[in-house]
Scaffold this motif. Structure first.
Motif, PDB file in Angstrom:
ATOM      1  N   TYR A 118       5.660  -6.778   0.620  1.00  0.00           N
ATOM      2  CA  TYR A 118       5.148  -5.454   0.258  1.00  0.00           C
ATOM      3  C   TYR A 118       6.127  -4.374   0.715  1.00  0.00           C
ATOM      4  CZ  TYR A 118       1.859  -1.540   0.144  1.00  0.00           C
ATOM      5  OH  TYR A 118       1.248  -0.351  -0.106  1.00  0.00           O
ATOM      6  N   VAL A 161       8.111  -0.042  -8.314  1.00  0.00           N
ATOM      7  CA  VAL A 161       7.736   0.611  -7.056  1.00  0.00           C
ATOM      8  C   VAL A 161       6.574   1.580  -7.226  1.00  0.00           C
ATOM      9  CG1 VAL A 161       9.904   0.464  -5.786  1.00  0.00           C
ATOM     10  CG2 VAL A 161       9.569   2.316  -7.381  1.00  0.00           C
ATOM     11  N   ASP A 162       6.183   1.813  -8.451  1.00  0.00           N
ATOM     12  CA  ASP A 162       5.063   2.735  -8.679  1.00  0.00           C
ATOM     13  C   ASP A 162       3.737   1.988  -8.514  1.00  0.00           C
ATOM     14  OD1 ASP A 162       3.783   5.056  -9.211  1.00  0.00           O
ATOM     15  OD2 ASP A 162       4.168   5.064 -11.369  1.00  0.00           O
ATOM     16  N   PHE A 163       2.678   2.749  -8.217  1.00  0.00           N
ATOM     17  CA  PHE A 163       1.358   2.120  -8.122  1.00  0.00           C
ATOM     18  C   PHE A 163       0.970   1.541  -9.476  1.00  0.00           C
ATOM     19  CE2 PHE A 163       0.877   5.659  -4.940  1.00  0.00           C
ATOM     20  CZ  PHE A 163       0.949   4.842  -3.826  1.00  0.00           C
ATOM     21  N   PHE A 219      -8.135  -4.099  -5.696  1.00  0.00           N
ATOM     22  CA  PHE A 219      -7.082  -3.648  -4.780  1.00  0.00           C
ATOM     23  C   PHE A 219      -5.752  -3.481  -5.511  1.00  0.00           C
ATOM     24  CE2 PHE A 219      -9.082  -5.705  -0.752  1.00  0.00           C
ATOM     25  CZ  PHE A 219     -10.129  -4.809  -0.830  1.00  0.00           C
ATOM     26  N   GLN A 222      -4.103  -0.264  -6.408  1.00  0.00           N
ATOM     27  CA  GLN A 222      -3.454   0.536  -5.361  1.00  0.00           C
ATOM     28  C   GLN A 222      -2.116  -0.047  -4.909  1.00  0.00           C
ATOM     29  OE1 GLN A 222      -4.069   3.403  -3.741  1.00  0.00           O
ATOM     30  NE2 GLN A 222      -5.677   3.821  -5.214  1.00  0.00           N
ATOM     31  N   PHE A 223      -1.758  -1.218  -5.422  1.00  0.00           N
ATOM     32  CA  PHE A 223      -0.515  -1.843  -4.985  1.00  0.00           C
ATOM     33  C   PHE A 223       0.660  -1.327  -5.814  1.00  0.00           C
ATOM     34  CE2 PHE A 223      -2.918  -5.966  -3.734  1.00  0.00           C
ATOM     35  CZ  PHE A 223      -3.306  -5.381  -2.545  1.00  0.00           C
ATOM     36  N   LEU A 227       4.479  -5.730  -6.126  1.00  0.00           N
ATOM     37  CA  LEU A 227       3.643  -6.623  -5.322  1.00  0.00           C
ATOM     38  C   LEU A 227       2.626  -7.325  -6.221  1.00  0.00           C
ATOM     39  CD1 LEU A 227       2.977  -7.603  -2.420  1.00  0.00           C
ATOM     40  CD2 LEU A 227       1.244  -5.827  -2.347  1.00  0.00           C
TER      41      LEU A 227
END
Lengths: 323, 417
Positions: A118, A161-163, A219, A222-223, A227
């Protein structure tokens, strides 16, 4: 504390950052492919642990009735008896050759990998000037990928790298759904055709099977997308590994069997319909049990008594043979 | 509840908590350096405003701030602002993940009010580097705009003229004059010399763009690009332009000297196709803008090694015996210390190293009490000013390196001693 930070950085973060960057360098400057290949490599390295975990789970499963019987025997007893229960339980584990926390090993090892990955994804493709200034210190001097920084963070139209919630349609919804579905599938295969031996276990199995994938699906919004890609492919590889480690057992989903030989699929379907009724009964029983102050399930009692008797008579036979 | 289930739920919760509180995706408040204009020094503060400090007292001027509203702030300010004709120009941005809102602003240095009637120009992008001010154009380098994949960035040409006494109906919506797509994001500043803008991209290309208002560029802003040069690594700093030479460092670890005088000129007299005069490999990324003083180029690489190179040949004259800091991002500044001319090299870790100009020996440091500095120090007379990453504005006596004053360049401006 600082020492732990150095360890974390040197043993996990830097190797991960360098591996990911190097793989991206080799894989046509594609960080998405780098994450996928990295995931496969990690899962391959963890195969021995996965096998151990599967075996450990099986053994623990087999011990459940005996543990339950022990717990029943010492229920509502004083502290001295409770201590005895602990020693008896440990004895039982020892006899069966099971380490009660042995099955946690792979999970414990995977946890820092998840956390590390992460952080690594965010640090390898820093979206902030601070992150970029900090990045060079993470690279090994021999790593040729250092000259490719900043690494291209785009993969299939997603910024890794963005949500996930900020990803373009349909990925902002597809990624969480895919993570949830593959996690469900993996859970289903890990549990295999386990039959719950107690109402509590039946409930736990149901929660593990449904709640975790749904939670992870939510969840995932929000990652960082990178990830989510890791978790998705980790699940997919996990499903493949589980299929082979578990002896190519078919998967029963919604009344239909998939994978495995035709014969095995038929068997599984028959087994599933036979076990569906007792499993449902166990869950129902557990609900009843919650409303019942005495809360004792006759069914479980009977099973435990039978298993206890079998065990005692087995021990007696072994003693007489030794004599 | 089974042990495995509890552990799995704990893992899921921990991962979610980590995702929720991690700040790596968002910038941390910028590193704007100070700029001087008369009695005042202007700084982009850590709380997202332009503030000013009186040189004579070293105190924050509580009567001046931009924007003026207590609840207003511009976001993160990285680039050192530029002052021209009584107006201070700068850029700022804020992000939530990749969803970024940038602003280019102009404020009167007398009043602190916006010089543009419609307020700042909004650009949905990361605006990291310092703006450049040309004769009639304000230039701003951007990252990708509105989350689009390509191009990686733009150079925006804006009309900087203040609105007072002008027909606003024609101006407020037409402040953008042109935009040029680039091969990567611009995180370094734009250097302007002779109405040509020089800047680099994270894609590794050095650009020279003509800022002149000429009809020949109407309809084809890309025609303003006089030349590009592939430096072989990302450019995150500002090129140093002097006379006919451009010095630029990059993530290829090399400092390059390009000579603009060697090549042919276009019809408007601007040089095309620069020629590489020399390059010097520092072994590590270069971020900080190099400094040219009396025929010697001083350059610090990111991990903190400082080199003095002959501007003519690129041959090293000295290098510091060891790294003098970490994350050297700001351009070194030259000052007169008690031991002769010296360089002030600000470290992103802590302190400002003092390097003797003649030998490269480290003769001391400006102690910042563990506060890192990524902005360039500013030297005025015998005072050195530094803006720390934590928001302190520290003033040192150049000769003795002793601290004169330290204030918080944000909020109430209280003393940080």
């Amino acid at each position: 504390m600082e020492f732990i930070g150095v360890l974390w950085n040197e043993l996990l973060m830097r190797p991960m950052i360098n591996s990911l960057a190097l793989l991206a360098d080799v894989l046509f400057d594609n960080f998405g492919l780098s994450i996928i290949v990295f995931t496969i490599l990690i899962r391959i390295v963890l195969i021995p642990l996965t096998v151990r975990q599967t075996r450990s789970m099986k053994k623990m499963q087999e011990l459940q009735p005996r543990l339950k019987s022990l717990q029943e025997r010492y229920k509502d007893k004083g502290p001295a008896e409770k201590r005895k229960l602990s020693s008896e339980t440990m004895k039982l584990y020892k006899e069966a050759g099971v380490n009660p926390i042995g099955c946690l090993g792979p999970l414990v090892i995977q946890m820092p990998i998840w956390f590390g990955l992460y952080r690594s994804i965010l640090r390898t493709m820093p979206p902030t000037p601070e992150g970029l200034a900090n990045l060079s210190a993470s690279f090994y001097s021999w790593n040729p990928a250092i000259s490719n920084v900043p690494i291209n963070s785009k993969f299939l139209g997603i910024d890794l790298v963005d949500f996930v919630q900020g990803a373009p349609l349909p990925w902002n919804y597809a990624l969480p759904v895919l993570v949830g579905v593959t996690m469900f599938l993996q859970q289903k295969m890990t549990m295999g055709n386990q039959v719950a031996t107690s109402p509590q276990q039946a409930q736990t199995n149901q929660i593990m099977l449904w709640m975790l994938p749904i939670m992870f699906g939510f969840f995932t919004f929000q990652f960082p997308a990178g990830l989510a890609v890791y978790i998705l492919f980790s699940n997919i590889v996990g499903v493949i590994i589980q299929y082979y480690v578990g002896g190519k057992q078919p998967v029963v989903l919604f009344g239909r069997a998939f994978l495995g030989s035709a014969e095995a699929r038929e068997k599984s379907l028959a087994g599933a319909s036979a076990s569906a009724a007792p499993a449902a009964a166990l869950v129902e029983e557990s609900e009843l049990e919650e409303n019942d102050e005495d809360g004792q399930s006759e069914n479980v009692h009977r099973q435990d008594r039978r298993r206890g008797n079998r065990k005692r008579s087995g021990n007696a036979r072994r003693r007489s043979r030794r004599r | 509840m089974g042990l495995n289930l509890r552990l799995a739920l704990a893992l899921a919760a921990a991962l979610f908590a980590l995702a929720a509180c991690v700040t790596d995706l968002n910038p941390e408040g910028g590193w704007s350096g100070p700029v001087e204009d008369g009695e005042f020094l202007y700084i982009g503060s850590k709380d997202g405003r332009m503030v000013r400090v009186a040189r004579s007292t070293g105190a924050l001027d509580q009567t001046w701030t931009y924007p003026a509203g207590e609840d207003d702030d511009l976001g993160e300010i990285y680039g050192t602002p530029a002052i021209s004709n009584g107006v201070i120009y700068g850029s700022a941005f804020r992000c939530n993940g990749n969803d970024c809102e940038g602003e280019v602003f102009a404020a009167h240095i007398e009043t602190g009010r916006s010089a543009w009637a419609a307020g700042p120009v909004a650009v949905k992008s990361r605006l990291v580097g310092a703006v450049g001010v040309g004769a009639s154009t304000l230039v701003v380098g951007t990252s990708a705009i509105d989350g689009k994949d390509t191009p990686g960035g733009y150079l925006l040409g804006l009309d900087p003229t203040a609105d007072a006494g002008r027909d606003l109906s024609a101006q407020v919506s037409r402040r953008e004059k042109w935009r040029i797509p680039l091969d990567g994001a611009v995180w370094g500043g734009v250097a302007v010399a002779g109405d040509v803008a020089y800047f680099g991209t994270l894609g590794g290309t050095l650009y020279a763009v003509d800022l002149a208002d000429s009809d020949s560029y109407t309809g084809s802003p890309a025609g303003r690009v006089l030349w590009t040069y592939d430096v072989g690594g990302a450019i995150s700093g500002t090129p140093h332009v002097t006379g006919t030479n451009v010095y630029v460092g990059s993530f290829s670890n090399e400092l390059l000297k390009l000579n603009l005088a060697y090549r042919e000129q276009n019809p408007t007299g601007k040089t095309l196709d620069p020629s590489l005069e020399w390059s010097f490999d520092t072994g590590e990324w270069i971020w900080a803008e190099p400094l040219l003083v009396e025929g010697v180029v001083y350059v610090a690489n990111l991990p903190g090694q400082v080199y003095a190179l002959s501007a003519d040949t690129g041959q090293p004259q000295w290098q510091t015996p060891a790294e003098v800091g970490k994350e050297i991002v700001g351009q070194p500044a030259i000052f007169e210390s008690n031991r002769g001319p010296a360089l002030a090299v600000a470290s992103g870790e802590k302190d400002v190293a003092v390097v003797v100009l003649s030998s490269g020996q480290v003769s001391g440091e400006l102690n910042t009490r563990d506060h890192g500095i990524k902005s360039a120090p500013l030297v005025i007379g015998d005072v050195i000013f530094v803006h720390t990453d934590s928001g302190q504005f520290r003033q040192y006596q150049a000769g003795t390196l002793s601290l004169l004053k330290c204030i918080e360049a944000k909020g109430s401006g209280k003393s940080c001693d």
